[in-house]
Write a protein that holds these residues in place. Structure first.
Motif, PDB file in Angstrom:
ATOM      1  N   ARG A 128       0.852  -1.206  -0.057  1.00 41.60           N
ATOM      2  CA  ARG A 128      -0.132   0.011  -0.076  1.00 41.60           C
ATOM      3  C   ARG A 128       0.949   1.172   0.054  1.00 41.60           C
ATOM      4  NH1 ARG A 128      -4.766   2.336   0.216  1.00 41.60           N
ATOM      5  NH2 ARG A 128      -5.417   3.745   1.205  1.00 41.60           N
ATOM      6  N   ILE A 129       0.723   2.240  -0.882  1.00 43.80           N
ATOM      7  CA  ILE A 129       1.374   3.292  -0.937  1.00 43.80           C
ATOM      8  C   ILE A 129       0.540   4.526  -0.776  1.00 43.80           C
ATOM      9  CG2 ILE A 129       2.970   4.864  -2.824  1.00 43.80           C
ATOM     10  CD1 ILE A 129       3.243   2.091  -4.448  1.00 43.80           C
ATOM     11  N   THR A 130       1.011   5.405   0.064  1.00 48.28           N
ATOM     12  CA  THR A 130       0.190   6.620   0.631  1.00 48.28           C
ATOM     13  C   THR A 130       1.092   7.754   0.421  1.00 48.28           C
ATOM     14  OG1 THR A 130       0.570   6.022   2.899  1.00 48.28           O
ATOM     15  CG2 THR A 130      -1.158   5.137   2.093  1.00 48.28           C
ATOM     16  N   ARG A 131       0.214   8.892   0.532  1.00 49.77           N
ATOM     17  CA  ARG A 131       0.908  10.244   0.753  1.00 49.77           C
ATOM     18  C   ARG A 131      -0.091  11.236   1.346  1.00 49.77           C
ATOM     19  NH1 ARG A 131       1.464  14.235  -3.466  1.00 49.77           N
ATOM     20  NH2 ARG A 131      -0.298  13.437  -4.193  1.00 49.77           N
ATOM     21  N   ASP A 132       0.440  11.817   2.642  1.00 48.47           N
ATOM     22  CA  ASP A 132      -0.479  12.567   3.320  1.00 48.47           C
ATOM     23  C   ASP A 132      -0.216  13.944   3.466  1.00 48.47           C
ATOM     24  OD1 ASP A 132       1.612  12.599   4.985  1.00 48.47           O
ATOM     25  OD2 ASP A 132       0.918  11.123   6.388  1.00 48.47           O
ATOM     26  N   TRP A 133       0.978  14.464   2.709  1.00 52.62           N
ATOM     27  CA  TRP A 133       1.103  15.749   2.641  1.00 52.62           C
ATOM     28  C   TRP A 133       1.834  16.085   1.250  1.00 52.62           C
ATOM     29  CZ3 TRP A 133       5.999  18.025   1.940  1.00 52.62           C
ATOM     30  CH2 TRP A 133       6.998  17.108   2.577  1.00 52.62           C
ATOM     31  N   TYR A 163       5.376   3.493   2.145  1.00 53.33           N
ATOM     32  CA  TYR A 163       5.094   2.229   1.502  1.00 53.33           C
ATOM     33  C   TYR A 163       4.819   1.132   2.758  1.00 53.33           C
ATOM     34  CZ  TYR A 163       7.533   4.303  -2.367  1.00 53.33           C
ATOM     35  OH  TYR A 163       7.731   5.196  -3.348  1.00 53.33           O
ATOM     36  N   HIS A 164       3.841   0.408   2.552  1.00 56.89           N
ATOM     37  CA  HIS A 164       3.311  -0.418   3.565  1.00 56.89           C
ATOM     38  C   HIS A 164       3.283  -1.897   3.038  1.00 56.89           C
ATOM     39  CE1 HIS A 164       2.253   3.153   6.172  1.00 56.89           C
ATOM     40  NE2 HIS A 164       1.627   3.381   5.314  1.00 56.89           N
TER      41      HIS A 164
END
Length: 241
Positions: A128-133, A163-164
């Motif tokens: 799981r690929i994330t962005r929070d800013w 990256y999780h």
């Protein structure tokens, strides 16, 4: 009536006639005692020069290519994905404009929070690929028509990818973070609703090049490579000092 009297009367009549003829012309040459009303003041044009602070909100979407590969030769040997993601965003910005005639030059920085993420699943592994800013620091060049301005903008963009990673054979999932600097460019419009309140709308494209990260814990050898690009639409309101 004697001849002398007739001649005198004729002279007086001639002088009176000459006066009647010349008096309008003389009156026109004399200064008038009445003054014309003052001309109305010309309207003043809005000045974009100054410092401003504001807030913005909008919507971001992307189309990305991501590759998962394993350098240790486990059962999983790699997979390629082309996925899309979208997210709402909001944040603040600050900048400075300087106007020369109809041209407006400036610099602006912003920072935004968002919740962007996608999940990739392959045999025996998931990521799981994330962005929070995200943020940027840009130059701006615009053309002003009194209170209305169109402009182009471009500069550096900043974000962080998280990256999780998880796998069936792993003792525990692994999380990795990677900060990234790219570039962004776009265009927008601004309208000075009052002398201090400025409304705006903007589109920008951001490109962070090729981003790669390799696991070093339970999933040692697993590599994530992606080519992230983003499109963003924003609406803003700012206060000019």
């Amino acid at each position: 009536m004697t001849m002398h009297q007739k001649a005198a009367l004729a002279g007086v009549a001639a002088l009176c006639g000459a006066w009647l003829v010349l008096s309008p012309a003389l009156a026109a040459d004399m200064p008038s005692s009445r003054k014309l009303p003052p001309a109305p003041a010309l309207p003043s044009f809005y000045s974009w020069t100054g410092i401003y602070l504001g807030v913005q909100g909008g919507y971001a979407w992307s189309q990305e290519k991501t590759i998962l590969s394993d350098t240790l030769g486990r059962a999983f040997n790699g997979a390629a994905f082309r996925q899309s993601s979208d997210a709402a965003l909001g944040g603040g910005h600050a900048g400075f404009n300087y106007q020369v005639g109809s041209l407006v030059f400036g610099i602006e920085g912003d920072i935004e929070a968002l919740d962007s993420g996608e999940t990739l699943v392959a045999p025996g592994i998931s990521a799981r690929i994330t962005r929070d800013w995200q943020g940027s620091l840009r130059g701006r060049a615009g053309f002003a028509l009194d209170r209305f301005m169109i402009y182009a903008t471009g500069g550096a963009a900043f974000t962080e990818f998280s990256y999780h990673l998880a796998g069936a054979a792993a003792a525990a999932p692994e999380s990795l973070d990677r900060s990234r600097t790219g570039w962004t460019a776009g265009a927008g419009v601004a309208f000075a609703y009052t002398d201090n309140v400025i409304l705006g709308a903007e589109y920008r494209y951001s490109d962070f090049g090729k981003v790669g990260q390799t696991a070093r814990g339970p999933l040692l050898g697993l590599t994530v490579r992606q080519e992230p690009t983003f499109h963003t639409l924003r609406a803003s309101v700012a206060y000019k000092f």
